[in-house]
Design a protein around this motif. Structure first.
Motif, PDB file in Angstrom:
ATOM      1  N   PRO A 174      11.816  74.694  19.096  1.00 51.34           N
ATOM      2  CA  PRO A 174      12.747  75.252  20.078  1.00 51.34           C
ATOM      3  C   PRO A 174      12.745  76.788  20.151  1.00 51.34           C
ATOM      4  O   PRO A 174      13.072  77.353  21.178  1.00 51.34           O
ATOM      5  N   LEU A 229       3.343  74.413  27.629  1.00 52.09           N
ATOM      6  CA  LEU A 229       3.810  73.512  26.568  1.00 52.09           C
ATOM      7  C   LEU A 229       4.215  72.161  27.135  1.00 52.09           C
ATOM      8  O   LEU A 229       4.759  72.075  28.237  1.00 52.09           O
ATOM      9  N   THR A 230       3.975  71.124  26.375  1.00 54.89           N
ATOM     10  CA  THR A 230       4.457  69.797  26.762  1.00 54.89           C
ATOM     11  C   THR A 230       5.922  69.673  26.360  1.00 54.89           C
ATOM     12  O   THR A 230       6.444  70.485  25.594  1.00 54.89           O
ATOM     13  N   ASN A 231       6.582  68.654  26.873  1.00 55.96           N
ATOM     14  CA  ASN A 231       7.994  68.439  26.518  1.00 55.96           C
ATOM     15  C   ASN A 231       8.152  68.187  25.022  1.00 55.96           C
ATOM     16  O   ASN A 231       9.131  68.608  24.416  1.00 55.96           O
ATOM     17  N   HIS A 232       7.197  67.479  24.438  1.00 52.88           N
ATOM     18  CA  HIS A 232       7.244  67.212  22.994  1.00 52.88           C
ATOM     19  C   HIS A 232       7.164  68.520  22.197  1.00 52.88           C
ATOM     20  O   HIS A 232       7.895  68.711  21.232  1.00 52.88           O
ATOM     21  N   GLU A 233       6.276  69.423  22.607  1.00 54.05           N
ATOM     22  CA  GLU A 233       6.150  70.703  21.913  1.00 54.05           C
ATOM     23  C   GLU A 233       7.392  71.567  22.087  1.00 54.05           C
ATOM     24  O   GLU A 233       7.797  72.275  21.166  1.00 54.05           O
ATOM     25  N   LYS A 234       8.000  71.492  23.257  1.00 54.47           N
ATOM     26  CA  LYS A 234       9.227  72.264  23.491  1.00 54.47           C
ATOM     27  C   LYS A 234      10.357  71.779  22.588  1.00 54.47           C
ATOM     28  O   LYS A 234      11.137  72.577  22.070  1.00 54.47           O
ATOM     29  N   LYS A 235      10.453  70.461  22.396  1.00 51.62           N
ATOM     30  CA  LYS A 235      11.494  69.911  21.526  1.00 51.62           C
ATOM     31  C   LYS A 235      11.175  70.145  20.054  1.00 51.62           C
ATOM     32  O   LYS A 235      12.071  70.350  19.248  1.00 51.62           O
ATOM     33  N   GLN A 236       9.900  70.110  19.713  1.00 56.25           N
ATOM     34  CA  GLN A 236       9.494  70.256  18.322  1.00 56.25           C
ATOM     35  C   GLN A 236       9.688  71.693  17.829  1.00 56.25           C
ATOM     36  O   GLN A 236      10.048  71.915  16.682  1.00 56.25           O
ATOM     37  N   ASN A 256       5.334  79.133  28.246  1.00 54.82           N
ATOM     38  CA  ASN A 256       6.272  78.009  28.248  1.00 54.82           C
ATOM     39  C   ASN A 256       5.794  76.922  29.214  1.00 54.82           C
ATOM     40  O   ASN A 256       5.971  75.738  28.964  1.00 54.82           O
TER      41      ASN A 256
END
Length: 86
Positions: A64, A55-62, A52
């Motif tokens: 979940p 991961l970038t913030n974009h990947e975390k949102k993309q 975790n």
């Protein structure tokens, strides 16, 4: 194919260990199952935390549910990430 077989094997291991919580196995086997479940939770939790952090913030949102999949399937989910990126 190897990754899918690994994920299915991990799923059966989780079910086997969690079944012990509902219907305990006979005396020596239940202790082994409890220790194995605790070990699985600790190791997969650490692996999920470490991945975790990468991961970038974009990947975390993309994605979940990616961390949940890492927690359940461990290294096989990480290998499927690598396979999908190639």
């Amino acid at each position: 194919m190897f990754i899918l077989i690994g994920k299915i094997a991990y799923l059966f291991i989780w079910l086997f260990l969690l079944f012990n919580l509902v219907h305990p196995y006979p005396a020596p086997a239940n202790i082994i199952a409890y220790v194995s479940l605790a070990t699985f939770i600790i190791l997969h939790g650490l692996q999920a935390c470490l991945l975790n952090a990468t991961l970038t913030n974009h990947e975390k949102k993309q994605y979940p549910y990616r961390i949940l999949k890492i927690f359940l399937f461990g290294i096989f989910e990480a290998l499927s990430w690598k396979q999908n990126k190639q």
